[in-house]
Design a protein around this motif. Structure first.
Motif, PDB file in Angstrom:
ATOM      1  N   MET A   1       0.853  -1.180   0.000  1.00 29.99           N
ATOM      2  CA  MET A   1       0.000   0.000   0.000  1.00 29.99           C
ATOM      3  C   MET A   1       0.893   1.236   0.000  1.00 29.99           C
ATOM      4  SD  MET A   1      -2.782   1.208   2.845  1.00 29.99           S
ATOM      5  CE  MET A   1      -4.361   0.977   2.078  1.00 29.99           C
ATOM      6  N   GLU A   2       0.608   2.193  -0.849  1.00 27.30           N
ATOM      7  CA  GLU A   2       1.423   3.401  -0.893  1.00 27.30           C
ATOM      8  C   GLU A   2       1.130   4.295   0.304  1.00 27.30           C
ATOM      9  OE1 GLU A   2      -0.580   6.712  -3.629  1.00 27.30           O
ATOM     10  OE2 GLU A   2      -0.208   4.836  -4.685  1.00 27.30           O
ATOM     11  N   LYS A   3       2.110   5.123   0.643  1.00 25.04           N
ATOM     12  CA  LYS A   3       1.978   6.009   1.799  1.00 25.04           C
ATOM     13  C   LYS A   3       0.935   7.086   1.515  1.00 25.04           C
ATOM     14  CE  LYS A   3       4.922   8.788   4.845  1.00 25.04           C
ATOM     15  NZ  LYS A   3       3.897   9.722   5.164  1.00 25.04           N
ATOM     16  N   GLN A   4       0.038   7.297   2.469  1.00 27.60           N
ATOM     17  CA  GLN A   4      -1.015   8.307   2.336  1.00 27.60           C
ATOM     18  C   GLN A   4      -0.461   9.678   2.710  1.00 27.60           C
ATOM     19  OE1 GLN A   4      -3.560   7.237   0.829  1.00 27.60           O
ATOM     20  NE2 GLN A   4      -3.008   5.112   1.103  1.00 27.60           N
ATOM     21  N   SER A   5      -1.069  10.716   2.182  1.00 23.57           N
ATOM     22  CA  SER A   5      -0.621  12.070   2.500  1.00 23.57           C
ATOM     23  C   SER A   5      -0.911  12.390   3.963  1.00 23.57           C
ATOM     24  CB  SER A   5      -1.308  13.089   1.595  1.00 23.57           C
ATOM     25  OG  SER A   5      -2.644  13.287   2.001  1.00 23.57           O
ATOM     26  N   ASN A   6      -0.075  13.244   4.517  1.00 23.32           N
ATOM     27  CA  ASN A   6      -0.258  13.648   5.912  1.00 23.32           C
ATOM     28  C   ASN A   6      -1.581  14.380   6.117  1.00 23.32           C
ATOM     29  OD1 ASN A   6       2.128  12.515   6.773  1.00 23.32           O
ATOM     30  ND2 ASN A   6       3.306  14.384   6.515  1.00 23.32           N
ATOM     31  N   LEU A   7      -1.993  15.167   5.122  1.00 20.71           N
ATOM     32  CA  LEU A   7      -3.260  15.885   5.257  1.00 20.71           C
ATOM     33  C   LEU A   7      -4.444  14.917   5.317  1.00 20.71           C
ATOM     34  CD1 LEU A   7      -2.719  18.924   2.870  1.00 20.71           C
ATOM     35  CD2 LEU A   7      -2.751  18.910   5.363  1.00 20.71           C
ATOM     36  N   LEU A   8      -4.410  13.867   4.508  1.00 23.29           N
ATOM     37  CA  LEU A   8      -5.487  12.876   4.548  1.00 23.29           C
ATOM     38  C   LEU A   8      -5.496  12.158   5.889  1.00 23.29           C
ATOM     39  CD1 LEU A   8      -7.797  11.405   3.178  1.00 23.29           C
ATOM     40  CD2 LEU A   8      -6.103   9.879   2.131  1.00 23.29           C
ATOM     41  N   LEU A   9      -4.327  11.827   6.397  1.00 25.29           N
ATOM     42  CA  LEU A   9      -4.258  11.170   7.705  1.00 25.29           C
ATOM     43  C   LEU A   9      -4.791  12.084   8.805  1.00 25.29           C
ATOM     44  CD1 LEU A   9      -0.749   9.483   7.399  1.00 25.29           C
ATOM     45  CD2 LEU A   9      -2.996   8.386   7.223  1.00 25.29           C
ATOM     46  N   LYS A  10      -4.414  13.363   8.773  1.00 22.98           N
ATOM     47  CA  LYS A  10      -4.906  14.315   9.777  1.00 22.98           C
ATOM     48  C   LYS A  10      -6.418  14.478   9.687  1.00 22.98           C
ATOM     49  CE  LYS A  10      -0.757  17.122  10.294  1.00 22.98           C
ATOM     50  NZ  LYS A  10      -0.175  18.450  10.124  1.00 22.98           N
ATOM     51  N   LEU A  11      -6.939  14.523   8.458  1.00 22.43           N
ATOM     52  CA  LEU A  11      -8.385  14.639   8.286  1.00 22.43           C
ATOM     53  C   LEU A  11      -9.101  13.434   8.878  1.00 22.43           C
ATOM     54  CD1 LEU A  11     -10.869  16.073   7.145  1.00 22.43           C
ATOM     55  CD2 LEU A  11     -10.431  14.890   4.977  1.00 22.43           C
TER      56      LEU A  11
ATOM     57  N   LYS B   1     -11.110   2.854   6.977  1.00 25.99           N
ATOM     58  CA  LYS B   1     -12.198   2.721   6.008  1.00 25.99           C
ATOM     59  C   LYS B   1     -12.392   4.022   5.235  1.00 25.99           C
ATOM     60  CE  LYS B   1     -15.988   1.038   7.737  1.00 25.99           C
ATOM     61  NZ  LYS B   1     -17.051   0.524   8.605  1.00 25.99           N
ATOM     62  N   PHE B   2     -12.297   5.163   5.938  1.00 22.68           N
ATOM     63  CA  PHE B   2     -12.442   6.463   5.297  1.00 22.68           C
ATOM     64  C   PHE B   2     -11.316   6.686   4.290  1.00 22.68           C
ATOM     65  CE2 PHE B   2     -11.190  10.962   5.258  1.00 22.68           C
ATOM     66  CZ  PHE B   2     -12.335  11.515   4.706  1.00 22.68           C
ATOM     67  N   ILE B   3     -10.085   6.431   4.696  1.00 17.53           N
ATOM     68  CA  ILE B   3      -8.940   6.616   3.806  1.00 17.53           C
ATOM     69  C   ILE B   3      -9.066   5.715   2.588  1.00 17.53           C
ATOM     70  CG2 ILE B   3      -6.438   6.260   3.610  1.00 17.53           C
ATOM     71  CD1 ILE B   3      -6.233   7.241   6.529  1.00 17.53           C
ATOM     72  N   HIS B   4      -9.474   4.488   2.801  1.00 24.18           N
ATOM     73  CA  HIS B   4      -9.653   3.562   1.679  1.00 24.18           C
ATOM     74  C   HIS B   4     -10.739   4.063   0.727  1.00 24.18           C
ATOM     75  CE1 HIS B   4      -9.624  -0.178  -0.537  1.00 24.18           C
ATOM     76  NE2 HIS B   4     -10.944  -0.222  -0.415  1.00 24.18           N
ATOM     77  N   ALA B   5     -11.823   4.570   1.265  1.00 28.13           N
ATOM     78  CA  ALA B   5     -12.918   5.062   0.425  1.00 28.13           C
ATOM     79  C   ALA B   5     -12.496   6.285  -0.382  1.00 28.13           C
ATOM     80  CB  ALA B   5     -14.135   5.396   1.285  1.00 28.13           C
ATOM     81  N   VAL B   6     -11.656   7.145   0.210  1.00 27.26           N
ATOM     82  CA  VAL B   6     -11.199   8.344  -0.498  1.00 27.26           C
ATOM     83  C   VAL B   6     -10.182   7.992  -1.581  1.00 27.26           C
ATOM     84  CG1 VAL B   6      -9.912  10.508  -0.218  1.00 27.26           C
ATOM     85  CG2 VAL B   6     -11.705   9.911   1.395  1.00 27.26           C
ATOM     86  N   THR B   7      -9.281   7.065  -1.281  1.00 26.84           N
ATOM     87  CA  THR B   7      -8.219   6.734  -2.230  1.00 26.84           C
ATOM     88  C   THR B   7      -8.634   5.698  -3.266  1.00 26.84           C
ATOM     89  OG1 THR B   7      -7.309   5.112  -0.674  1.00 26.84           O
ATOM     90  CG2 THR B   7      -6.375   7.337  -0.627  1.00 26.84           C
ATOM     91  N   ASN B   8      -9.719   4.973  -3.018  1.00 24.79           N
ATOM     92  CA  ASN B   8     -10.220   3.962  -3.959  1.00 24.79           C
ATOM     93  C   ASN B   8     -11.716   4.149  -4.159  1.00 24.79           C
ATOM     94  OD1 ASN B   8      -7.692   2.398  -4.150  1.00 24.79           O
ATOM     95  ND2 ASN B   8      -8.088   2.027  -1.986  1.00 24.79           N
ATOM     96  N   PRO B   9     -12.108   5.241  -4.812  1.00 27.17           N
ATOM     97  CA  PRO B   9     -13.553   5.511  -4.942  1.00 27.17           C
ATOM     98  C   PRO B   9     -14.252   4.482  -5.818  1.00 27.17           C
ATOM     99  CG  PRO B   9     -12.296   7.017  -6.298  1.00 27.17           C
ATOM    100  CD  PRO B   9     -11.301   6.218  -5.512  1.00 27.17           C
TER     101      PRO B   9
END
Length: 59
Positions: A1-11, A24-32
């Protein structure tokens, strides 16, 4: 899995306390998922549909 942006993690941290929900939120945003278009009536629906019905085209 590629590294997620810090802003997405903070959100995700600010929205969800549970780490499973954050993931689940990060997955939904990065894999719509693709969704079919829809019409949302924000005023009373007209008595006659103003749109012509078309046959779906697949391919």
């Amino acid at each position: 899995m590629e590294k997620q942006s810090n802003l997405l993690l903070k959100l995700s941290l600010s929205l969800f306390a549970d780490t499973a929900e954050q993931e689940k939120f990060i997955h939904a945003v990065t894999n719509p998922q693709a969704f079919n278009p829809a019409i949302l009536w924000v005023q009373p629906q007209p008595p006659k549909n103003p749109f012509d019905l078309e046959i779906p085209v697949f391919g």
